[in-house]
Design a protein around this motif. Structure first.
Motif, PDB file in Angstrom:
ATOM      1  N   LEU A 108      40.578  16.669   1.636  1.00 59.79           N
ATOM      2  CA  LEU A 108      39.558  16.784   0.586  1.00 59.79           C
ATOM      3  C   LEU A 108      39.692  15.692  -0.480  1.00 59.79           C
ATOM      4  CD1 LEU A 108      37.318  18.900   0.423  1.00 59.79           C
ATOM      5  CD2 LEU A 108      38.744  20.199  -1.179  1.00 59.79           C
ATOM      6  N   PHE A 109      40.932  15.560  -1.005  1.00 60.32           N
ATOM      7  CA  PHE A 109      41.140  14.573  -2.067  1.00 60.32           C
ATOM      8  C   PHE A 109      40.946  13.145  -1.547  1.00 60.32           C
ATOM      9  CE2 PHE A 109      43.695  11.643  -4.548  1.00 60.32           C
ATOM     10  CZ  PHE A 109      43.184  11.872  -5.814  1.00 60.32           C
ATOM     11  N   VAL A 110      41.318  12.920  -0.277  1.00 60.57           N
ATOM     12  CA  VAL A 110      41.161  11.576   0.303  1.00 60.57           C
ATOM     13  C   VAL A 110      39.673  11.200   0.356  1.00 60.57           C
ATOM     14  CG1 VAL A 110      41.502  10.190   2.390  1.00 60.57           C
ATOM     15  CG2 VAL A 110      43.308  11.736   1.616  1.00 60.57           C
ATOM     16  N   LEU A 111      38.836  12.179   0.704  1.00 62.68           N
ATOM     17  CA  LEU A 111      37.387  11.918   0.734  1.00 62.68           C
ATOM     18  C   LEU A 111      36.890  11.581  -0.672  1.00 62.68           C
ATOM     19  CD1 LEU A 111      36.348  14.767   3.196  1.00 62.68           C
ATOM     20  CD2 LEU A 111      36.119  12.307   3.604  1.00 62.68           C
ATOM     21  N   PHE A 112      37.371  12.358  -1.646  1.00 61.32           N
ATOM     22  CA  PHE A 112      36.996  12.097  -3.041  1.00 61.32           C
ATOM     23  C   PHE A 112      37.424  10.677  -3.441  1.00 61.32           C
ATOM     24  CE2 PHE A 112      38.786  11.993  -7.383  1.00 61.32           C
ATOM     25  CZ  PHE A 112      37.601  12.019  -8.096  1.00 61.32           C
TER      26      PHE A 112
ATOM     27  N   GLN B  62      38.001   8.088  -1.577  1.00 61.97           N
ATOM     28  CA  GLN B  62      37.207   7.063  -0.886  1.00 61.97           C
ATOM     29  C   GLN B  62      35.849   6.891  -1.566  1.00 61.97           C
ATOM     30  OE1 GLN B  62      37.401   8.766   3.081  1.00 61.97           O
ATOM     31  NE2 GLN B  62      38.654   7.079   3.803  1.00 61.97           N
ATOM     32  N   LEU B  63      35.238   8.017  -1.931  1.00 62.52           N
ATOM     33  CA  LEU B  63      33.940   7.939  -2.619  1.00 62.52           C
ATOM     34  C   LEU B  63      34.094   7.224  -3.952  1.00 62.52           C
ATOM     35  CD1 LEU B  63      32.658  11.514  -1.728  1.00 62.52           C
ATOM     36  CD2 LEU B  63      31.399   9.399  -1.284  1.00 62.52           C
ATOM     37  N   GLN B  64      35.134   7.590  -4.692  1.00 64.85           N
ATOM     38  CA  GLN B  64      35.366   6.956  -5.996  1.00 64.85           C
ATOM     39  C   GLN B  64      35.534   5.448  -5.839  1.00 64.85           C
ATOM     40  OE1 GLN B  64      34.582   9.501  -8.204  1.00 64.85           O
ATOM     41  NE2 GLN B  64      36.257   8.776  -9.462  1.00 64.85           N
ATOM     42  N   HIS B  65      36.297   5.060  -4.814  1.00 69.49           N
ATOM     43  CA  HIS B  65      36.548   3.637  -4.600  1.00 69.49           C
ATOM     44  C   HIS B  65      35.230   2.893  -4.345  1.00 69.49           C
ATOM     45  CE1 HIS B  65      38.790   0.064  -3.535  1.00 69.49           C
ATOM     46  NE2 HIS B  65      37.937  -0.091  -2.528  1.00 69.49           N
ATOM     47  N   LEU B  66      34.405   3.471  -3.473  1.00 70.49           N
ATOM     48  CA  LEU B  66      33.132   2.813  -3.149  1.00 70.49           C
ATOM     49  C   LEU B  66      32.236   2.688  -4.377  1.00 70.49           C
ATOM     50  CD1 LEU B  66      32.232   4.415   0.297  1.00 70.49           C
ATOM     51  CD2 LEU B  66      32.813   2.028  -0.157  1.00 70.49           C
TER      52      LEU B  66
ATOM     53  N   LEU C 222      30.339   9.347   4.946  1.00 68.38           N
ATOM     54  CA  LEU C 222      31.398   9.958   4.144  1.00 68.38           C
ATOM     55  C   LEU C 222      30.959  11.334   3.628  1.00 68.38           C
ATOM     56  CD1 LEU C 222      34.149   8.860   3.666  1.00 68.38           C
ATOM     57  CD2 LEU C 222      33.366   7.732   1.604  1.00 68.38           C
ATOM     58  N   ILE C 223      29.694  11.421   3.230  1.00 69.06           N
ATOM     59  CA  ILE C 223      29.166  12.702   2.751  1.00 69.06           C
ATOM     60  C   ILE C 223      29.160  13.715   3.905  1.00 69.06           C
ATOM     61  CG2 ILE C 223      27.102  13.862   1.801  1.00 69.06           C
ATOM     62  CD1 ILE C 223      28.604  12.140  -0.245  1.00 69.06           C
ATOM     63  N   GLU C 224      28.879  13.233   5.109  1.00 66.63           N
ATOM     64  CA  GLU C 224      28.943  14.142   6.277  1.00 66.63           C
ATOM     65  C   GLU C 224      30.361  14.669   6.466  1.00 66.63           C
ATOM     66  OE1 GLU C 224      27.267  11.986   9.579  1.00 66.63           O
ATOM     67  OE2 GLU C 224      25.288  12.028   8.630  1.00 66.63           O
TER      68      GLU C 224
ATOM     69  N   LEU D 250      33.765  17.226  -6.288  1.00 65.76           N
ATOM     70  CA  LEU D 250      32.851  16.813  -5.218  1.00 65.76           C
ATOM     71  C   LEU D 250      31.501  17.508  -5.380  1.00 65.76           C
ATOM     72  CD1 LEU D 250      35.337  16.919  -2.189  1.00 65.76           C
ATOM     73  CD2 LEU D 250      34.106  14.890  -2.987  1.00 65.76           C
ATOM     74  N   HIS D 251      31.557  18.796  -5.716  1.00 58.02           N
ATOM     75  CA  HIS D 251      30.349  19.614  -5.883  1.00 58.02           C
ATOM     76  C   HIS D 251      29.439  19.036  -6.976  1.00 58.02           C
ATOM     77  CE1 HIS D 251      27.935  23.237  -6.472  1.00 58.02           C
ATOM     78  NE2 HIS D 251      28.378  23.369  -7.702  1.00 58.02           N
ATOM     79  N   LEU D 252      30.037  18.667  -8.112  1.00 52.85           N
ATOM     80  CA  LEU D 252      29.223  18.192  -9.229  1.00 52.85           C
ATOM     81  C   LEU D 252      28.880  16.704  -9.122  1.00 52.85           C
ATOM     82  CD1 LEU D 252      30.889  19.970 -12.274  1.00 52.85           C
ATOM     83  CD2 LEU D 252      28.711  20.500 -11.196  1.00 52.85           C
ATOM     84  N   SER D 253      29.755  15.950  -8.438  1.00 51.60           N
ATOM     85  CA  SER D 253      29.555  14.498  -8.443  1.00 51.60           C
ATOM     86  C   SER D 253      28.872  13.964  -7.201  1.00 51.60           C
ATOM     87  CB  SER D 253      30.896  13.773  -8.583  1.00 51.60           C
ATOM     88  OG  SER D 253      31.460  13.999  -9.834  1.00 51.60           O
ATOM     89  N   TYR D 254      29.191  14.545  -6.036  1.00 52.07           N
ATOM     90  CA  TYR D 254      28.759  13.888  -4.796  1.00 52.07           C
ATOM     91  C   TYR D 254      28.017  14.779  -3.798  1.00 52.07           C
ATOM     92  CZ  TYR D 254      31.796  10.071  -6.300  1.00 52.07           C
ATOM     93  OH  TYR D 254      32.364   9.051  -7.007  1.00 52.07           O
ATOM     94  N   ALA D 255      28.496  15.991  -3.577  1.00 50.20           N
ATOM     95  CA  ALA D 255      27.929  16.819  -2.505  1.00 50.20           C
ATOM     96  C   ALA D 255      27.915  18.284  -2.939  1.00 50.20           C
ATOM     97  CB  ALA D 255      28.762  16.657  -1.224  1.00 50.20           C
ATOM     98  N   PRO D 256      26.789  18.723  -3.545  1.00 50.69           N
ATOM     99  CA  PRO D 256      26.725  20.110  -4.041  1.00 50.69           C
ATOM    100  C   PRO D 256      27.028  21.127  -2.935  1.00 50.69           C
ATOM    101  CG  PRO D 256      24.802  18.863  -4.745  1.00 50.69           C
ATOM    102  CD  PRO D 256      25.554  17.977  -3.800  1.00 50.69           C
ATOM    103  N   VAL D 257      27.773  22.161  -3.301  1.00 46.69           N
ATOM    104  CA  VAL D 257      28.071  23.248  -2.358  1.00 46.69           C
ATOM    105  C   VAL D 257      26.882  24.200  -2.383  1.00 46.69           C
ATOM    106  CG1 VAL D 257      29.634  25.158  -1.813  1.00 46.69           C
ATOM    107  CG2 VAL D 257      30.543  23.040  -2.779  1.00 46.69           C
ATOM    108  N   ASP D 258      26.089  24.123  -1.340  1.00 47.50           N
ATOM    109  CA  ASP D 258      24.867  24.916  -1.275  1.00 47.50           C
ATOM    110  C   ASP D 258      25.212  26.360  -0.868  1.00 47.50           C
ATOM    111  OD1 ASP D 258      22.454  25.984  -0.529  1.00 47.50           O
ATOM    112  OD2 ASP D 258      22.200  24.681   1.221  1.00 47.50           O
ATOM    113  N   ALA D 259      24.745  27.320  -1.678  1.00 43.95           N
ATOM    114  CA  ALA D 259      25.084  28.738  -1.445  1.00 43.95           C
ATOM    115  C   ALA D 259      24.536  29.252  -0.117  1.00 43.95           C
ATOM    116  CB  ALA D 259      24.566  29.595  -2.591  1.00 43.95           C
ATOM    117  N   VAL D 260      23.464  28.640   0.371  1.00 45.03           N
ATOM    118  CA  VAL D 260      22.897  29.094   1.656  1.00 45.03           C
ATOM    119  C   VAL D 260      23.776  28.596   2.810  1.00 45.03           C
ATOM    120  CG1 VAL D 260      20.881  29.003   3.173  1.00 45.03           C
ATOM    121  CG2 VAL D 260      20.576  29.123   0.681  1.00 45.03           C
TER     122      VAL D 260
END
Ligand SMILES: N[C@@H](CCC(=O)N[C@@H](CS)C(=O)NCC(=O)O)C(=O)O
Length: 241
Positions: free
Chosen positions: A106-110, A112-116, A129-131, A169-179
């Motif tokens: 999880l943190f590694v994905l974060f 990587q996104l931050q770096h980009l 990456l979002i996938e 990740l939820h607030l910055s890059y990929a919202p956790v959708d409740a559905v």
């Protein structure tokens, strides 16, 4: 005992440690380290942590780094019970697995996104990456099968670790959708109900989201705005079980 936490609230690892300090009601000082200004590269900091990362916890003469190691240390040394980090080998293995999931996936994905976004100045969210982030969410959804918290029916340091990274990740890059992720989004709401959550985690996660927003102004669709507004107003929160 003088506990000093070095870091910035923008960092998920620092916030995971703050959640642990607050859960254990431990007095501590906070020493700000501005990563954007390169303060983690200054000699005084490198002497504390040659790896040059935050958080670092100083407990008298000892310096400990890596948020996961710090959280385990705090519970082992200062907690009255082992509830946050059970001594039972099987229960501990489950908590450790979740901690390594945060650290290794999880943190590694974060990061990587931050770096980009911040170093490479990429102006659009990288889809592959979002996938991968969503694949990680799917696994977290499975971890919560039959559980209120990441490693059982009680809060552990695994929740703090994953909550700090996931909320970012939820607030910055990929919202956790409740559905799509009903258990994960309920868990996030449950964790948000902790009395110290706002101060120890949400404030910094929001600050990071605001920074990311300045870099990716076009990326923030309705879903992101809803995630941001919900978490700001506390909507969808459930009482702590
Ligand atoms: N696994 C480490 C990760 C620490 C880490 O990478 N922290 C970031 C901030 S979120 C950092 O210090 N970055 C500075 C750098 O890597 O130069 C932990 O949990 O403490």
């Amino acid at each position: 005992m003088v506990l000093v936490l070095f870091g910035t609230e923008l960092s998920p690892g620092v916030r995971a440690v703050l959640l642990t300090l607050r859960a254990l009601e431990l007095d501590h000082e906070f020493f700000p380290v501005d990563l954007f200004a390169g303060e983690h590269l200054e000699p005084y900091f490198v002497r504390k942590n040659p790896q040059r990362t935050v958080p670092v916890l100083q407990d008298n003469e000892a310096c400990i780094w890596d948020s996961h190691a710090i959280m385990g240390y705090l519970v082992g040394k200062y907690a009255f019970t082992d509830a946050l980090y059970p001594r039972d080998p099987l229960k501990r293995a489950l908590v450790d697995q979740r901690l390594h999931f945060d650290s290794g996936i999880l943190f590694v994905l974060f990061k990587q996104l931050q770096h980009l976004i911040f170093q490479e100045q990429v102006a659009e969210l990288p889809k592959p990456l979002i996938e991968q982030v969503h694949k990680a969410y799917e696994l977290l959804e499975q971890f919560l099968d039959g559980r209120n918290y990441m490693a059982g029916q009680l809060v552990t340091i695994a929740d703090f670790s994953i909550a700090a990274t996931l909320s970012t990740l939820h607030l910055s890059y990929a919202p956790v959708d409740a559905v799509g992720y009903p258990k994960l989004s309920e868990w996030l709401a449950r964790i948000s109900g902790l009395p110290y959550y706002e101060q120890a985690n949400l404030r910094g996660a929001r600050q990071m989201a605001e920074l990311v927003r300045t870099k990716l102004p076009k990326q923030f669709d309705k879903l992101w705005l809803k995630a941001f507004e919900d978490i700001k107003s506390g909507a969808g929160r459930q009482p702590l079980k």
